[in-house]
Scaffold this active site. Structure first.
Site, PDB file in Angstrom:
ATOM      1  N   ALA A  65      -0.615  -1.090  -2.657  1.00 21.29           N
ATOM      2  CA  ALA A  65      -1.857  -1.803  -2.632  1.00 21.29           C
ATOM      3  C   ALA A  65      -2.399  -2.414  -1.072  1.00 21.29           C
ATOM      4  CB  ALA A  65      -2.008  -3.466  -3.794  1.00 21.29           C
ATOM      5  N   GLY A 109       1.597   0.601  -5.815  1.00 18.22           N
ATOM      6  CA  GLY A 109      -0.292   0.619  -6.412  1.00 18.22           C
ATOM      7  C   GLY A 109      -0.039   2.758  -5.946  1.00 18.22           C
ATOM      8  N   GLU A 112       2.536   3.995  -8.685  1.00 21.22           N
ATOM      9  CA  GLU A 112       1.001   3.982  -9.706  1.00 21.22           C
ATOM     10  C   GLU A 112       0.379   4.217 -10.182  1.00 21.22           C
ATOM     11  OE1 GLU A 112       0.979  -0.400  -9.145  1.00 21.22           O
ATOM     12  OE2 GLU A 112       2.199  -1.250 -10.623  1.00 21.22           O
ATOM     13  N   GLU A 132       7.514  -3.566  -4.348  1.00 19.24           N
ATOM     14  CA  GLU A 132       7.035  -5.252  -4.896  1.00 19.24           C
ATOM     15  C   GLU A 132       7.479  -6.210  -4.861  1.00 19.24           C
ATOM     16  OE1 GLU A 132       5.815  -2.769  -6.878  1.00 19.24           O
ATOM     17  OE2 GLU A 132       3.790  -2.409  -6.659  1.00 19.24           O
TER      18      GLU A 132
HETATM   19  C1  HXC Z   1      -1.477  -2.756   4.051  1.00 13.93           C
HETATM   20  C2  HXC Z   1       0.063  -1.371   5.053  1.00 13.93           C
HETATM   21  C3  HXC Z   1       0.367  -0.878   3.826  1.00 13.93           C
HETATM   22  C4  HXC Z   1      -0.116  -0.927   2.417  1.00 13.93           C
HETATM   23  C5  HXC Z   1       1.241   0.538   5.105  1.00 13.93           C
HETATM   24  N1  HXC Z   1       0.206  -0.551   6.048  1.00 13.93           N
HETATM   25  N2  HXC Z   1       1.555  -0.080   4.377  1.00 13.93           N
HETATM   26  N3  HXC Z   1      -1.170  -1.890   5.449  1.00 13.93           N
HETATM   27  N4  HXC Z   1      -0.675  -2.503   3.231  1.00 13.93           N
HETATM   28  N5  HXC Z   1       0.285  -1.549   1.546  1.00 13.93           N
HETATM   29  C6  HXC Z   1       0.005  -0.358   7.757  1.00 13.93           C
HETATM   30  C7  HXC Z   1       0.887  -1.056   8.205  1.00 13.93           C
HETATM   31  O1  HXC Z   1       0.854  -2.322   8.681  1.00 13.93           O
HETATM   32  C8  HXC Z   1       0.568  -0.177   9.798  1.00 13.93           C
HETATM   33  O2  HXC Z   1      -0.530  -1.054  10.762  1.00 13.93           O
HETATM   34  C9  HXC Z   1       0.688   1.411   9.786  1.00 13.93           C
HETATM   35  O3  HXC Z   1      -0.100   0.963   7.255  1.00 13.93           O
HETATM   36  C10 HXC Z   1       1.599   1.609   8.988  1.00 13.93           C
HETATM   37  O4  HXC Z   1       3.103   1.254   8.504  1.00 13.93           O
HETATM   38  P1  HXC Z   1       4.250   1.359   9.604  1.00 13.93           P
HETATM   39  O5  HXC Z   1       4.708   0.144   9.056  1.00 13.93           O
HETATM   40  O6  HXC Z   1       3.957   0.942  11.061  1.00 13.93           O
HETATM   41  O7  HXC Z   1       4.832   2.888   9.145  1.00 13.93           O
HETATM   42  P2  HXC Z   1       6.003   2.811   8.698  1.00 13.93           P
HETATM   43  O8  HXC Z   1       7.545   2.510  10.006  1.00 13.93           O
HETATM   44  O9  HXC Z   1       6.618   4.496   9.230  1.00 13.93           O
HETATM   45  O10 HXC Z   1       6.928   2.339   7.329  1.00 13.93           O
HETATM   46  C11 HXC Z   1       6.078   3.312   6.201  1.00 13.93           C
HETATM   47  C12 HXC Z   1       5.885   2.173   5.205  1.00 13.93           C
HETATM   48  C13 HXC Z   1       5.734   0.919   5.135  1.00 13.93           C
HETATM   49  C14 HXC Z   1       7.505   2.447   4.337  1.00 13.93           C
HETATM   50  C15 HXC Z   1       5.229   2.803   4.027  1.00 13.93           C
HETATM   51  O11 HXC Z   1       4.405   0.607   6.115  1.00 13.93           O
HETATM   52  C16 HXC Z   1       6.154  -0.098   4.364  1.00 13.93           C
HETATM   53  O12 HXC Z   1       7.280  -0.030   3.782  1.00 13.93           O
HETATM   54  N6  HXC Z   1       4.698  -0.317   4.155  1.00 13.93           N
HETATM   55  C17 HXC Z   1       4.466  -1.148   2.479  1.00 13.93           C
HETATM   56  C18 HXC Z   1       4.653  -0.448   1.283  1.00 13.93           C
HETATM   57  C19 HXC Z   1       4.922  -1.554   0.265  1.00 13.93           C
HETATM   58  O13 HXC Z   1       5.021  -3.017  -0.128  1.00 13.93           O
HETATM   59  N7  HXC Z   1       3.554  -1.147  -0.951  1.00 13.93           N
HETATM   60  C20 HXC Z   1       3.571  -2.238  -2.552  1.00 13.93           C
HETATM   61  C21 HXC Z   1       2.301  -2.672  -1.846  1.00 13.93           C
HETATM   62  S1  HXC Z   1       2.191  -3.800  -3.704  1.00 13.93           S
HETATM   63  P3  HXC Z   1      -0.392  -1.420  11.831  1.00 13.93           P
HETATM   64  O14 HXC Z   1      -1.780  -2.300  11.869  1.00 13.93           O
HETATM   65  O15 HXC Z   1       0.754  -2.157  11.565  1.00 13.93           O
HETATM   66  O16 HXC Z   1      -0.208  -0.090  12.580  1.00 13.93           O
HETATM   67  C22 HXC Z   1       1.397  -3.007  -4.169  1.00 13.93           C
HETATM   68  C23 HXC Z   1       1.187  -3.544  -5.514  1.00 13.93           C
HETATM   69  C24 HXC Z   1      -0.387  -2.804  -6.482  1.00 13.93           C
HETATM   70  O17 HXC Z   1       0.577  -2.025  -4.250  1.00 13.93           O
HETATM   71  C25 HXC Z   1      -0.284  -3.759  -7.610  1.00 13.93           C
HETATM   72  C26 HXC Z   1      -1.706  -2.622  -8.650  1.00 13.93           C
HETATM   73  C27 HXC Z   1      -2.859  -3.010  -7.795  1.00 13.93           C
END
Ligand code: HXC
Length: 258
Positions: A65, A109, A112, A132
């Protein structure tokens, strides 16, 4: 029909929906989930379509998400705004088989969403996880519920509590994905599987999907009863007559979806 946040195409009787927010690794925001839901329902209603593939990019199925949006939410925002329930579960209304073709990250998400599909074909670069907890939240779209049913309590606890990722091979060993294929063959393999499904009787494919899903919602005895009723009902279809006649006549069946 075209959408801003997903790309759609049809290949024969297969519909492909590609999540398309590449700059944010397909982070799932409201607009994307609405587009995805609308595309799914449109293909589900299209009688020329027999199977749907949901996929992302080579780098990310979906990295979860959208954290930039969630970071602004408070309790009342998510409660009153019906975050998740409003537009995340549309996929569960789809009666046709839906395959997730996952390359790269399927996190939070994203994982999921993949688990809401009927089965997952993973590229060998796929990475799955429920990170998360690292953001101070629990999974919110089935991570703590579908993951233990798909893998095991031990693996689900490990992933949800540590937030670590598992690679495609580990996901296959754990039973989360049905097959792992070379990344450059992902769409070919997913398409081949989808084509096989479209060649079946579509009402029967919908029954199979419904019945397997029922296994996760009910007791074994009730599930068996449900399956039996569906099994009996197949004998009211022309496709059952055709399928068995084709076998006996040593020819491929030609199902009419009747
Ligand atoms: C918003 C995101 C994002 C996310 C990545 N980006 N994941 N933006 N929400 N979930 C964005 C980054 O901010 C970045 O934007 C660009 O995508 C590229 O990501 P990087 O981090 O620079 O890439 P990399 O170093 O290759 O790392 C990839 C990654 C990392 C390991 C996937 O991005 C990451 O850890 N992302 C978050 C993963 C996460 O925590 N997901 C769970 C979310 S909570 P910029 O603008 O800086 O280039 C969830 C709850 C669901 O999903 C509940 C139900 C709805």
């Amino acid at each position: 029909m075209s959408y801003e946040n997903v790309l759609t195409e049809t290949i024969g009787k297969v519909a492909v929906i590609r999540l398309n927010r590449p700059k944010a690794l397909n982070a799932l925001n409201d607009a994307l989930m609405i587009d995805l839901g609308n595309a799914l329902l449109a293909f589900d209603a299209d009688e020329n379509i027999g199977c749907i593939i949901v996929t992302g990019s080579e780098k990310a199925f979906a990295a979860g998400a959208d954290i930039t949006v969630m970071a602004r939410y408070n309790y009342m925002d998510v409660l009153k705004g019906e975050f998740i329930t409003r537009n995340w579960e549309t996929i569960r209304r789809v009666r046709k088989p839906v395959i997730a073709a996952v390359a790269g990250y399927a996190l939070g998400g994203g994982c999921e969403l993949a688990m809401m599909c009927d089965f997952i074909i993973a590229a060998d670069n796929a990475k799955f996880g429920q990170p998360e907890i690292k953001l101070g939240i629990v999974p919110g779209a089935g991570g703590t519920q579908r993951l233990p049913r798909a893998v095991s309590k031990a693996k689900a606890m490990d992933l949800c509590l540590t937030g670590r990722m598992m690679d495609a091979q580990e996901a296959e060993r754990a039973g989360l994905v049905s097959r792992v294929v070379p990344a450059d063959k992902l769409m070919d393999e997913a398409l081949a599987a989808a084509i096989v499904i479209t060649e079946m009787s579509q009402p029967v494919a919908a029954m199979v999907k419904d019945s397997v899903n029922r296994a996760y919602e009910t007791t074994l005895a009730e599930g068996i009863k449900y399956e039996r009723a569906l099994f009996y009902s197949c004998f009211a279809t022309e496709d059952q007559t055709e399928g068995m006649a084709a076998f006996l006549e040593k020819r491929p069946p030609s199902f009419k979806n009747q």
